[in-house]
Each structure stands twice: as structure tokens, then as C-alpha cells.
Design a protein around this motif. Structure first.
Motif, short mmCIF file in Angstrom:
data_model
loop_
_atom_site.label_atom_id
_atom_site.label_comp_id
_atom_site.label_asym_id
_atom_site.label_seq_id
_atom_site.Cartn_x
_atom_site.Cartn_y
_atom_site.Cartn_z
N VAL A 164 0.86 -1.19 0.00
CA VAL A 164 0.00 0.00 0.00
C VAL A 164 0.89 1.23 0.00
O VAL A 164 1.70 1.42 0.90
N SER A 165 0.77 2.02 -1.04
CA SER A 165 1.59 3.21 -1.15
C SER A 165 1.01 4.34 -0.31
O SER A 165 -0.20 4.58 -0.32
N GLY A 166 1.89 5.03 0.43
CA GLY A 166 1.42 6.14 1.25
C GLY A 166 1.87 7.47 0.70
O GLY A 166 2.39 7.55 -0.42
N THR A 167 1.66 8.51 1.46
CA THR A 167 2.06 9.84 1.01
C THR A 167 3.54 10.08 1.25
O THR A 167 4.16 10.88 0.57
N VAL A 178 3.26 1.56 3.25
CA VAL A 178 2.79 2.26 4.46
C VAL A 178 3.42 1.76 5.76
O VAL A 178 3.82 2.56 6.60
N PRO A 179 3.57 0.45 5.98
CA PRO A 179 4.14 0.02 7.27
C PRO A 179 5.64 0.31 7.40
O PRO A 179 6.23 -0.02 8.41
N LEU A 187 4.39 1.02 14.43
CA LEU A 187 4.19 2.40 14.88
C LEU A 187 4.37 3.43 13.78
O LEU A 187 3.57 4.36 13.66
N VAL A 197 3.65 4.38 10.80
CA VAL A 197 2.79 4.18 9.63
C VAL A 197 2.87 5.41 8.74
O VAL A 197 2.54 6.52 9.16
N ASP A 198 3.36 5.22 7.53
CA ASP A 198 3.42 6.28 6.52
C ASP A 198 4.06 7.56 7.07
O ASP A 198 3.54 8.65 6.86
N ARG A 199 5.17 7.40 7.75
CA ARG A 199 5.85 8.59 8.29
C ARG A 199 7.08 8.89 7.45
O ARG A 199 7.78 7.96 7.01
N MET A 217 10.35 9.90 12.52
CA MET A 217 10.10 8.51 12.93
C MET A 217 10.10 8.39 14.46
O MET A 217 10.85 9.08 15.16
N PRO A 274 7.17 11.94 17.70
CA PRO A 274 6.84 13.20 17.02
C PRO A 274 5.53 13.04 16.25
O PRO A 274 5.33 12.06 15.54
N TYR A 297 -4.85 12.91 4.92
CA TYR A 297 -5.56 11.91 4.10
C TYR A 297 -6.97 12.36 3.77
O TYR A 297 -7.91 11.56 3.86
N ASP A 316 -3.36 7.77 12.54
CA ASP A 316 -2.18 8.13 11.75
C ASP A 316 -2.30 7.71 10.29
O ASP A 316 -1.37 7.89 9.50
N TYR A 317 -3.44 7.15 9.93
CA TYR A 317 -3.67 6.67 8.57
C TYR A 317 -5.19 6.53 8.45
O TYR A 317 -5.87 6.46 9.48
N SER A 349 -3.88 -0.82 8.85
CA SER A 349 -2.58 -0.27 9.25
C SER A 349 -2.72 0.90 10.20
O SER A 349 -1.74 1.33 10.80
N ASN A 409 -3.29 3.41 13.24
CA ASN A 409 -3.18 3.41 14.69
C ASN A 409 -3.93 4.61 15.25
O ASN A 409 -3.84 5.71 14.70
N LEU A 463 -1.31 3.41 23.22
CA LEU A 463 -0.30 2.87 22.32
C LEU A 463 0.92 3.79 22.26
O LEU A 463 2.05 3.34 22.13
#
Lengths: 397, 368
Positions: A39-42, A47-48, A60, A62-64, A69, B25, B35, B53-54, B60, B62, B135
């Protein structure tokens, strides 16, 4: 609120065993875990933050973007705790007390495949040829030799030496299966241009991987499985078919497909596209559970401290007052009435009074009267004086 | 299988506690909705808004935090609230019950600006609540690490975001050593403003304006609505330097924070403030408790093995002649309960030779 003590018969300890199914599909240089597509993110391509076919511990980041990070850190202190990636020498010499040791996320895991060409790979200081990984697994493999002769590393009975023959080893981390791989569930499928050409399973639940397709090769043992450790070792160099060839070794030289090439994707620069593979198995996990039976006996739990349980007077007449208060007294009324909540089937009619309560939750207390858990009902349960209930509470621990 | 047991003395056991942290952060783009708002969840009850976060329909995703606000019955906003009045009162009361508790008369206490109830002083009657996911906060938020940055100005546009000084930063500076313990929800620190536009020197952490509190174990930040309004200018900053969100969030456009809190639904108000968040950052804490057992093998102990391979033809295989000292190899240490029930097993990375000429101490650490 009344409290009751659980008797020994009211508490049961059980274990629930689960068998989560796992499937890996290996195709065109990419591994797909349980049919999960990338899954492609921004901010990232996946994404993971881990390649496809990998799992991310904690999941944790996700898409960062890489500049934001989440990462772990620890301050060096008297407990001398550190990350396992920091060696004892580095911990002692590179960090002073109060210094921060940092790690990074995500921590990832996936299956790995290692192909061994015929011959040895390592040479020890004594001039002995060996294979490091097989040496590390030698005792483990031979521990199961009472189950099958194929579990001898080197044996005339099995007719091969795992330290020297061409071999294909697939390593499955325990995060994918839990305690162990469930016996009899391993299923390896070899596809060429989308057509199933060969299949191997641990039919007899003894760790032997035997061919189940094509029919002409059935019952042939092509490898072995270490259920508890998560290894699949394939040793067959017999061509599955002679009608197709591909660059399984990534050397530019095409070969017939064999079980030793199972999982091969060719070279990274030119992955092969015609051969694909699936690895299916079920893991085995154990969840301890605590079951408690809470009894609401007949004639008990028929009173509530809920304010609505008492009948209030709209007029404020004396005989229905809850309490009389003055500057130097507080007198609780001895004429409080319990609200009659019995519903009547008839309009404008009131049913005869009957005590009833509605049980909406059950609290679990420890020996020191600390509330440690609450069980809530989906809907409140009505209890009259003549009713008796047992509530079954289950806690996964 | 052990054949020899040794009982631990008090000198053989010790406990340690290690704090493992994670730096968290949260960029404003997560909170303001990268999104297309698909990571923002509204509920039919309309009492708070959740930020993921998504996109939250994805496996995926959280949960990051919930945002809401509440109004005390003592607030000047209370009577003028026209939308969701009861819910806003209830939210304030519920959060105050849990985080501040009750006074001697059984009444719900109001959030006190400096946490000193005995001294009285200003209270926070209109509060914004940022409830962070377990979390992310784990056991607790690390004291002194919390920081939020808001974009200020008339509208939270990109142009304003880029403006120098158009930011308001709030942090629990100094709380690592100066935190309060008079909350039923655990320890909390006072949040202070440290704005780039303020003349008050915030660098020492105490000259800023107290504008809320951060509850470390509960993972909840409480902010006074005053920081989004020019009604309440901190005395030590001066009106000319105050950089509150004086024009109100653009999403609502009602012109003031009061208008936002009284005349808007909670979800609408939260959207306005959410768009103002530039950054949130904190570190969490996980307590790792360890018990260390020092397992001592004296010179005359553990020199024999019960392993079947230790003997061959009734002779110890590691001895060449009868006069040789016995030798054993320690591979595993078992920890037993007083009733001899095996509780834990420690494995050595490689077997350690043990004979009567050596004494060994194994350090077995149990983390929980």
C-alpha cells in the motif's frame, strides 16, 4: 454493593490453543504475506515502512517520513540495561552514565531462503569443511531422528549429507507461527506460468516433506521440517519437469525446476517471472484464560444503591422525604419507599410491588479490596427475588 | 533436570528498574488531515473526535489521540452556550472528576491553573482535552518532554504557517523535577507558553504563562481555552505580544474562541483547533522491572552431572583416570519455587566448564 468470595469451584484455568494460518506467495522478486498487497502512502512507498512480505514489530511508524520517525531510547544508568544491538564492550567504553542510547523502528521480520550449492561453504581453523548453519542445527535436526531417518544430518540410510549436498533452507521466524508450526499443515506449491506443477506436504505429520503432486512422484521425500524451530529444508535436485527452464540461480544459465530452487526469484537485477511459489502452514499459539463463575443467588442482590431505586416524591411530602437535615442534625427517613418498577400490561394500572434489580456490571476485587476488573453486560439483566443467575466471566491472560 | 538445589539468600537477589523511552513526534499534517480527513473519525454521539495516523478504515491505522473540549458550569461561556450545552458541561465534569477529583464537600473541583487548590487562584473553566492513545503514551509520558506548537494568526493558511513568529509553543518545561501529585489520575505537570513572540523570558521554564496541565500516567493534556483567545492575556506577557488565536479558527470563522465553543458543535470546534496544530512531540516511558539472581557455584558444587551421557560403563567419561577431578559443563540454570516447581529456565549461550578448581557466579536477569 455486596461482595461474594469465589469458591475454588468457581475459578477455572484453561488454555486456548489457536492455529493461525499463514501463507507466503513468492512471485517476481516480491513476497506477499497473507495476500497483503503493498500500500503506497504519502511519505513512503509501503505504508508500514517495511518491504512487502515483512511484518513490522509494534507497527508504529505508519506512513511517516524518515525525518519524523518514532524511535526508542534509553539512558545509561545503574541498572546497566541496554539494547541488544549494543555490545557489552561498546556499552562500557562508548557511553558514560547519563548518555542516551537510541535504537530505531521499525523492527521487521520475514522468511529467508538460502540455497546451498553442492559442496562445503566454510572451513574451520582445523581444516574441516562444514556449513555453519547446518552445524548450528545439527543437534536440533538429529534430535528428531527417532521420528524419521531423514533427520540424520549425514547418514547412509537417508543417502545424503546435509553438510555437503545441494540444499534449499527456508527460515520462518517464530513471529509467524507462535509456539510451533502445526504438524501436518505445511503445504508447498510450485507454479510455472500460473500452473501448479508440483506440490509437497508433510502428510504424515512426522516432519518429512513428501511430494503429493505430480502423481508420478508422490510419496517421494524431498525435505524435512523442523516444526518447533521453523525451518524447512529441501534437498531434492530431481527435475520437477524437463519441459521448462528458468534462471533460478540468477547466473544467466537456465535450469530445470527442482525443489532446491523452490522460492528462488533469480537475481535482484533480473528477477524471474514465470515461476511462483506458495508456502502455507498453520502456527500454534497458546492463550491462558481464566474463567470465573459469579453467582447471583435466589433472595440475594435484590437491592440497589442507584438513586433511582428509591421512590422520590414530586410533592416533597414528609413521609417520602429521603432525609431531614438541619444545622446540627441529619436524619435519614425511615419511610423511604422502593420504587415499584414492575411493568403492567394494562394502561393506567400498577402491578403489585415486587423487588427487582437490573444487573449491569460485575466487579472483580482482589484480596485487598482493590477493584481490578469490571465485566459489563451487553444489556442489563433483570433479577427478581426468586431468580437465580450464574454469570460466566472469561479473562484472557 | 537438576539434582542439586541451592536456596537464594537475600544477598543473591536484587531488583532494578529501567526506563525505556520512545520519542513520539506527531507532525501537524497527521493531525490536520493529510488523508483528506479520512484519518479523522467522528462519532454519532458527537462528543469527541479521534485522530488516526492513517485512514482509520485501514488495518494499518493506529489511533493517535482524541480531541474534545468542555465548559464548566461556573464558566461565563456556560449560559451562552447554544449548541450541545449539556454535552460540553458533562465532558468538563467527567474529565474534572477523573483528573482533579472532588473537594471536601463532594463537589467536583475545577482545573486549577497552578495545581495549588489550597491557595485558590485562577481556574480553567473552559478546557480543551487532548487524550493520547495508550499505544503512544505506554506507561506514562516522560516528564519534561511534552511540547505542542500551534499556528496563530487570523487563518491557519499555509502563508501564515510560514510566517515568522506566528506560532505558539506550549511545553511542560521544568516538570522533570517540578510536578504535582495531588491528582487522582497520577502525576501531572503544568504547561507553560513559550512563544517566539512573547517578551517574557521562557528559557528558564518558569516565566511563561501557565496554560494547562499534562497528566503523565493518564496521557491527557488539558489546555485552557484562553490560549485561543485574546480575552485572557497573561499579565507578564502584555497584550501587544500575546499570540493567541485571536480571530478564531478559520474552519468556523465565528471570530472568537468563545463563539467557537458556545455556538459550534464539538466536532466543528475540534476541527478548527486541529487545523492549528503544527506539531506535538513527547517521549513515552515503559518501566522495565528486573530481578537479578546471582547463582553461585562454589568450588565443591555442581561438578557432577545427572546427564545420561556423563557416565559410560559406570565411569565418568570426562575423567581419564580415577584420580582426575570431576568436570561438568553448565548449560542451563533453573529457578524453582519453594515447593520445587520449575518457574524459569536460563540458558547459557555456550556451556561453561565447571570443576573443583573454579567458582562461578551466573547473573540471571528476569525482566517483567
Amino acid at each position: 454493593m455486596p461482595k461474594f468470595k469465589f469458591s475454588p469451584k468457581d475459578i477455572l484455568y484453561n488454555q486456548i490453543r489457536l492455529y493461525p494460518k499463514t501463507e507466503f506467495l513468492i512471485y517476481s522478486g516480491t513476497t506477499f504475506y497473507n495476500q497483503r498487497a503493498p500500500v503506497s502512502g504519502t511519505a513512503v512507498d509501503d505504508v508500514p515502512h517495511v518491504p512487502n512480505g515483512y511484518v513490522s514489530l509494534y507497527e508504529l511508524n505508519v506512513d511517516r517520513p524518515s525525518t519524523a520517525m518514532i524511535y526508542p531510547f534509553i539512558t545509561k544508568g545503574g541498572s546497566l540495561s541496554s539494547f541488544s544491538t549494543v555490545s557489552t564492550t561498546n556499552f562500557n567504553s562508548d557511553f558514560a552514565y547519563g548518555d542516551i542510547l537510541s535504537g530505531s523502528y521499525p523492527l521487521s521480520s520475514s522468511i529467508t531462503r538460502q540455497h546451498y550449492a553442492a559442496g562445503f561453504t566454510d572451513l574451520d581453523s582445523g581444516g574441516r569443511n562444514y556449513r555453519k548453519r547446518i552445524e548450528a542445527l545439527r543437534n536440533t535436526i538429529e534430535f528428531y531422528s527417532n521420528v524419521s531417518k531423514h533427520f540424520m544430518v549425514s547418514s547412509s540410510a537417508s543417502g545424503r549429507d546435509l553438510a555437503a549436498v545441494e540444499m534449499n533452507m527456508i527460515d520462518i521466524p517464530s513471529i509467524f507461527f507462535g509456539s510451533n508450526i502445526d504438524k501436518g499443515t505445511i503445504d508447498l506449491k510450485f507454479y510455472i506460468t500460473g500452473t501448479l506443477v508440483a506440490r509437497a506436504q508433510d502428510l504424515y505429520r512426522n516432519g518429512e516433506i513428501v511430494v503429493t503432486e505430480p502423481a508420478s512422484s508422490t510419496e517421494t521425500v524431498v525435505g524435512l521440517a523442523l516444526y518447533n524451530e521453523g525451518f524447512i529444508i529441501l534437498t531434492s535436485s530431481t527435475a520437477i519437469t524437463t519441459e521448462f527452464q528458468d534462471d533460478y540461480l540468477g547466473t544467466g544459465v537456465v535450469q530445470n525446476p527442482t525443489w532446491n530452487y523452490f522460492g528462488s526469484t533469480g537475481s535482484a537485477a533480473t528477477p524471474i517471472h514465470s515461476s511462483s511459489y506458495t508456502i502455507e502452514f498453520s502456527g500454534s499459539t497458546t492463550s491462558p484464560t481464566l474463567t470465573m463463575f459469579a453467582h447471583a443467588r435466589r433472595g440475594m442482590l435484590n437491592f440497589s444503591n442507584n438513586p433511582t431505586y428509591i421512590k422520590y416524591s414530586s410533592s416533597g411530602s414528609v413521609d417520602e422525604e429521603l432525609a431531614i437535615t438541619a444545622s446540627n442534625m441529619y436524619l435519614e427517613s425511615d419511610k423511604k419507599y422502593i420504587a415499584n418498577t414492575i411493568s403492567s400490561s394494562y394502561s393506567q394500572a400498577e402491578e403489585p410491588f415486587e423487588k427487582q434489580t437490573f444487573i449491569s456490571r460485575i466487579g472483580i476485587y482482589d484480596d485487598d479490596d482493590n477493584l481490578i476488573a469490571i465485566a459489563k453486560m451487553a444489556t442489563p439483566i433483570r433479577k427478581k427475588e426468586s431468580d437465580e443467575y450464574t454469570f460466566k466471566l472469561k479473562l484472557d491472560i | 533436570m537438576a539434582t542439586t538445589f541451592k536456596t537464594f539468600s537475600n544477598n543473591d537477589k536484587t531488583s532494578t528498574r529501567t526506563m525505556l523511552h520512545e520519542a513520539i513526534p506527531l507532525t501537524g499534517t497527521i493531525v490536520s488531515g493529510t488523508y483528506n480527513e479520512e484519518n479523522i473519525k467522528n462519532y454519532s454521539h458527537g462528543m469527541f473526535q479521534s485522530v488516526y495516523d492513517y485512514p482509520y478504515l485501514s488495518s494499518s491505522a493506529n489511533h493517535i489521540l482524541d480531541i474534545t473540549y468542555g465548559i464548566s458550569k461556573d464558566s461565563a461561556y456556560s449560559s451562552s452556550t447554544t449548541v450541545q450545552q449539556e454535552k460540553k458541561l458533562n465532558i468538563y465534569n467527567q474529565m474534572a472528576q477523573v483528573l482533579v477529583g472532588y473537594d471536601a464537600t463532594g463537589s467536583i473541583r475545577l482545573f486549577d491553573e497552578d495545581g495549588n487548590f489550597a491557595a485558590g487562584g485562577a481556574t480553567i473553566d473552559e478546557a480543551w482535552f487532548f487524550n493520547f492513545s495508550r499505544l503512544l503514551t505506554k506507561d506514562e509520558i516522560k516528564k519534561g518532554s511534552f511540547e505542542m506548537t500551534f499556528l496563530t494568526g487570523g487563518a491557519a493558511t499555509d502563508a501564515v504557517k510560514g510566517e515568522s513568529g506566528a506560532e505558539l509553543t506550549i511545553g511542560d518545561t521544568g516538570s522533570a523535577n517540578d510536578y504535582r501529585v495531588n491528582s487522582p489520575a497520577g502525576e501531572y505537570g503544568i504547561l507553560y507558553t513559550k512563544s517566539s513572540g512573547s517578551t517574557g523570558a521562557f528559557s528558564d521554564g518558569y516565566d511563561g504563562y501557565p496554560c494547562g496541565m499534562i497528566y503523565y500516567q493518564a496521557g491527557i493534556a488539558v489546555l485552557t481555552a484562553s490560549i485561543f483567545n485574546n480575552l485572557h492575556v497573561p499579565s507578564n506577557v502584555g497584550a501587544e505580544n500575546w499570540v493567541g488565536l485571536d480571530a478564531g479558527p478559520a474552519a468556523v470563522g465565528s471570530g472568537s474562541c468563545q463563539g467557537l465553543m458556545t455556538g459550534s458543535e464539538i466536532s466543528g470546534g475540534v476541527e478548527g483547533v486541529r487545523d492549528r496544530i503544527k506539531n506535538i512531540s513527547f517521549s513515552n516511558t515503559t518501566e522495565l522491572n528486573s530481578t537479578i539472581h546471582f547463582c553461585r557455584a562454589n568450588h565443591n558444587e555442581f561438578n557432577y552431572s545427572a546427564n545420561p551421557t556423563y557416565l559410560s560403563a559406570s565411569q565418568i567419561v570426562v575423567k581419564d583416570k580415577a584420580a582426575d577431578s570431576p568436570v561438568a559443563y553448565v548449560t542451563t540454570i533453573g529457578l524453582y519455587a519453594p515447593d520445587n516447581e520449575l518457574l524459569a529456565v536460563a540458558k547459557l549461550s555456550e556451556p561453561i566448564r565447571k570443576d573443583p578448581t573454579t567458582e562461578l557466579t551466573f547473573r540471571v536477569r528476569l525482566d517483567y
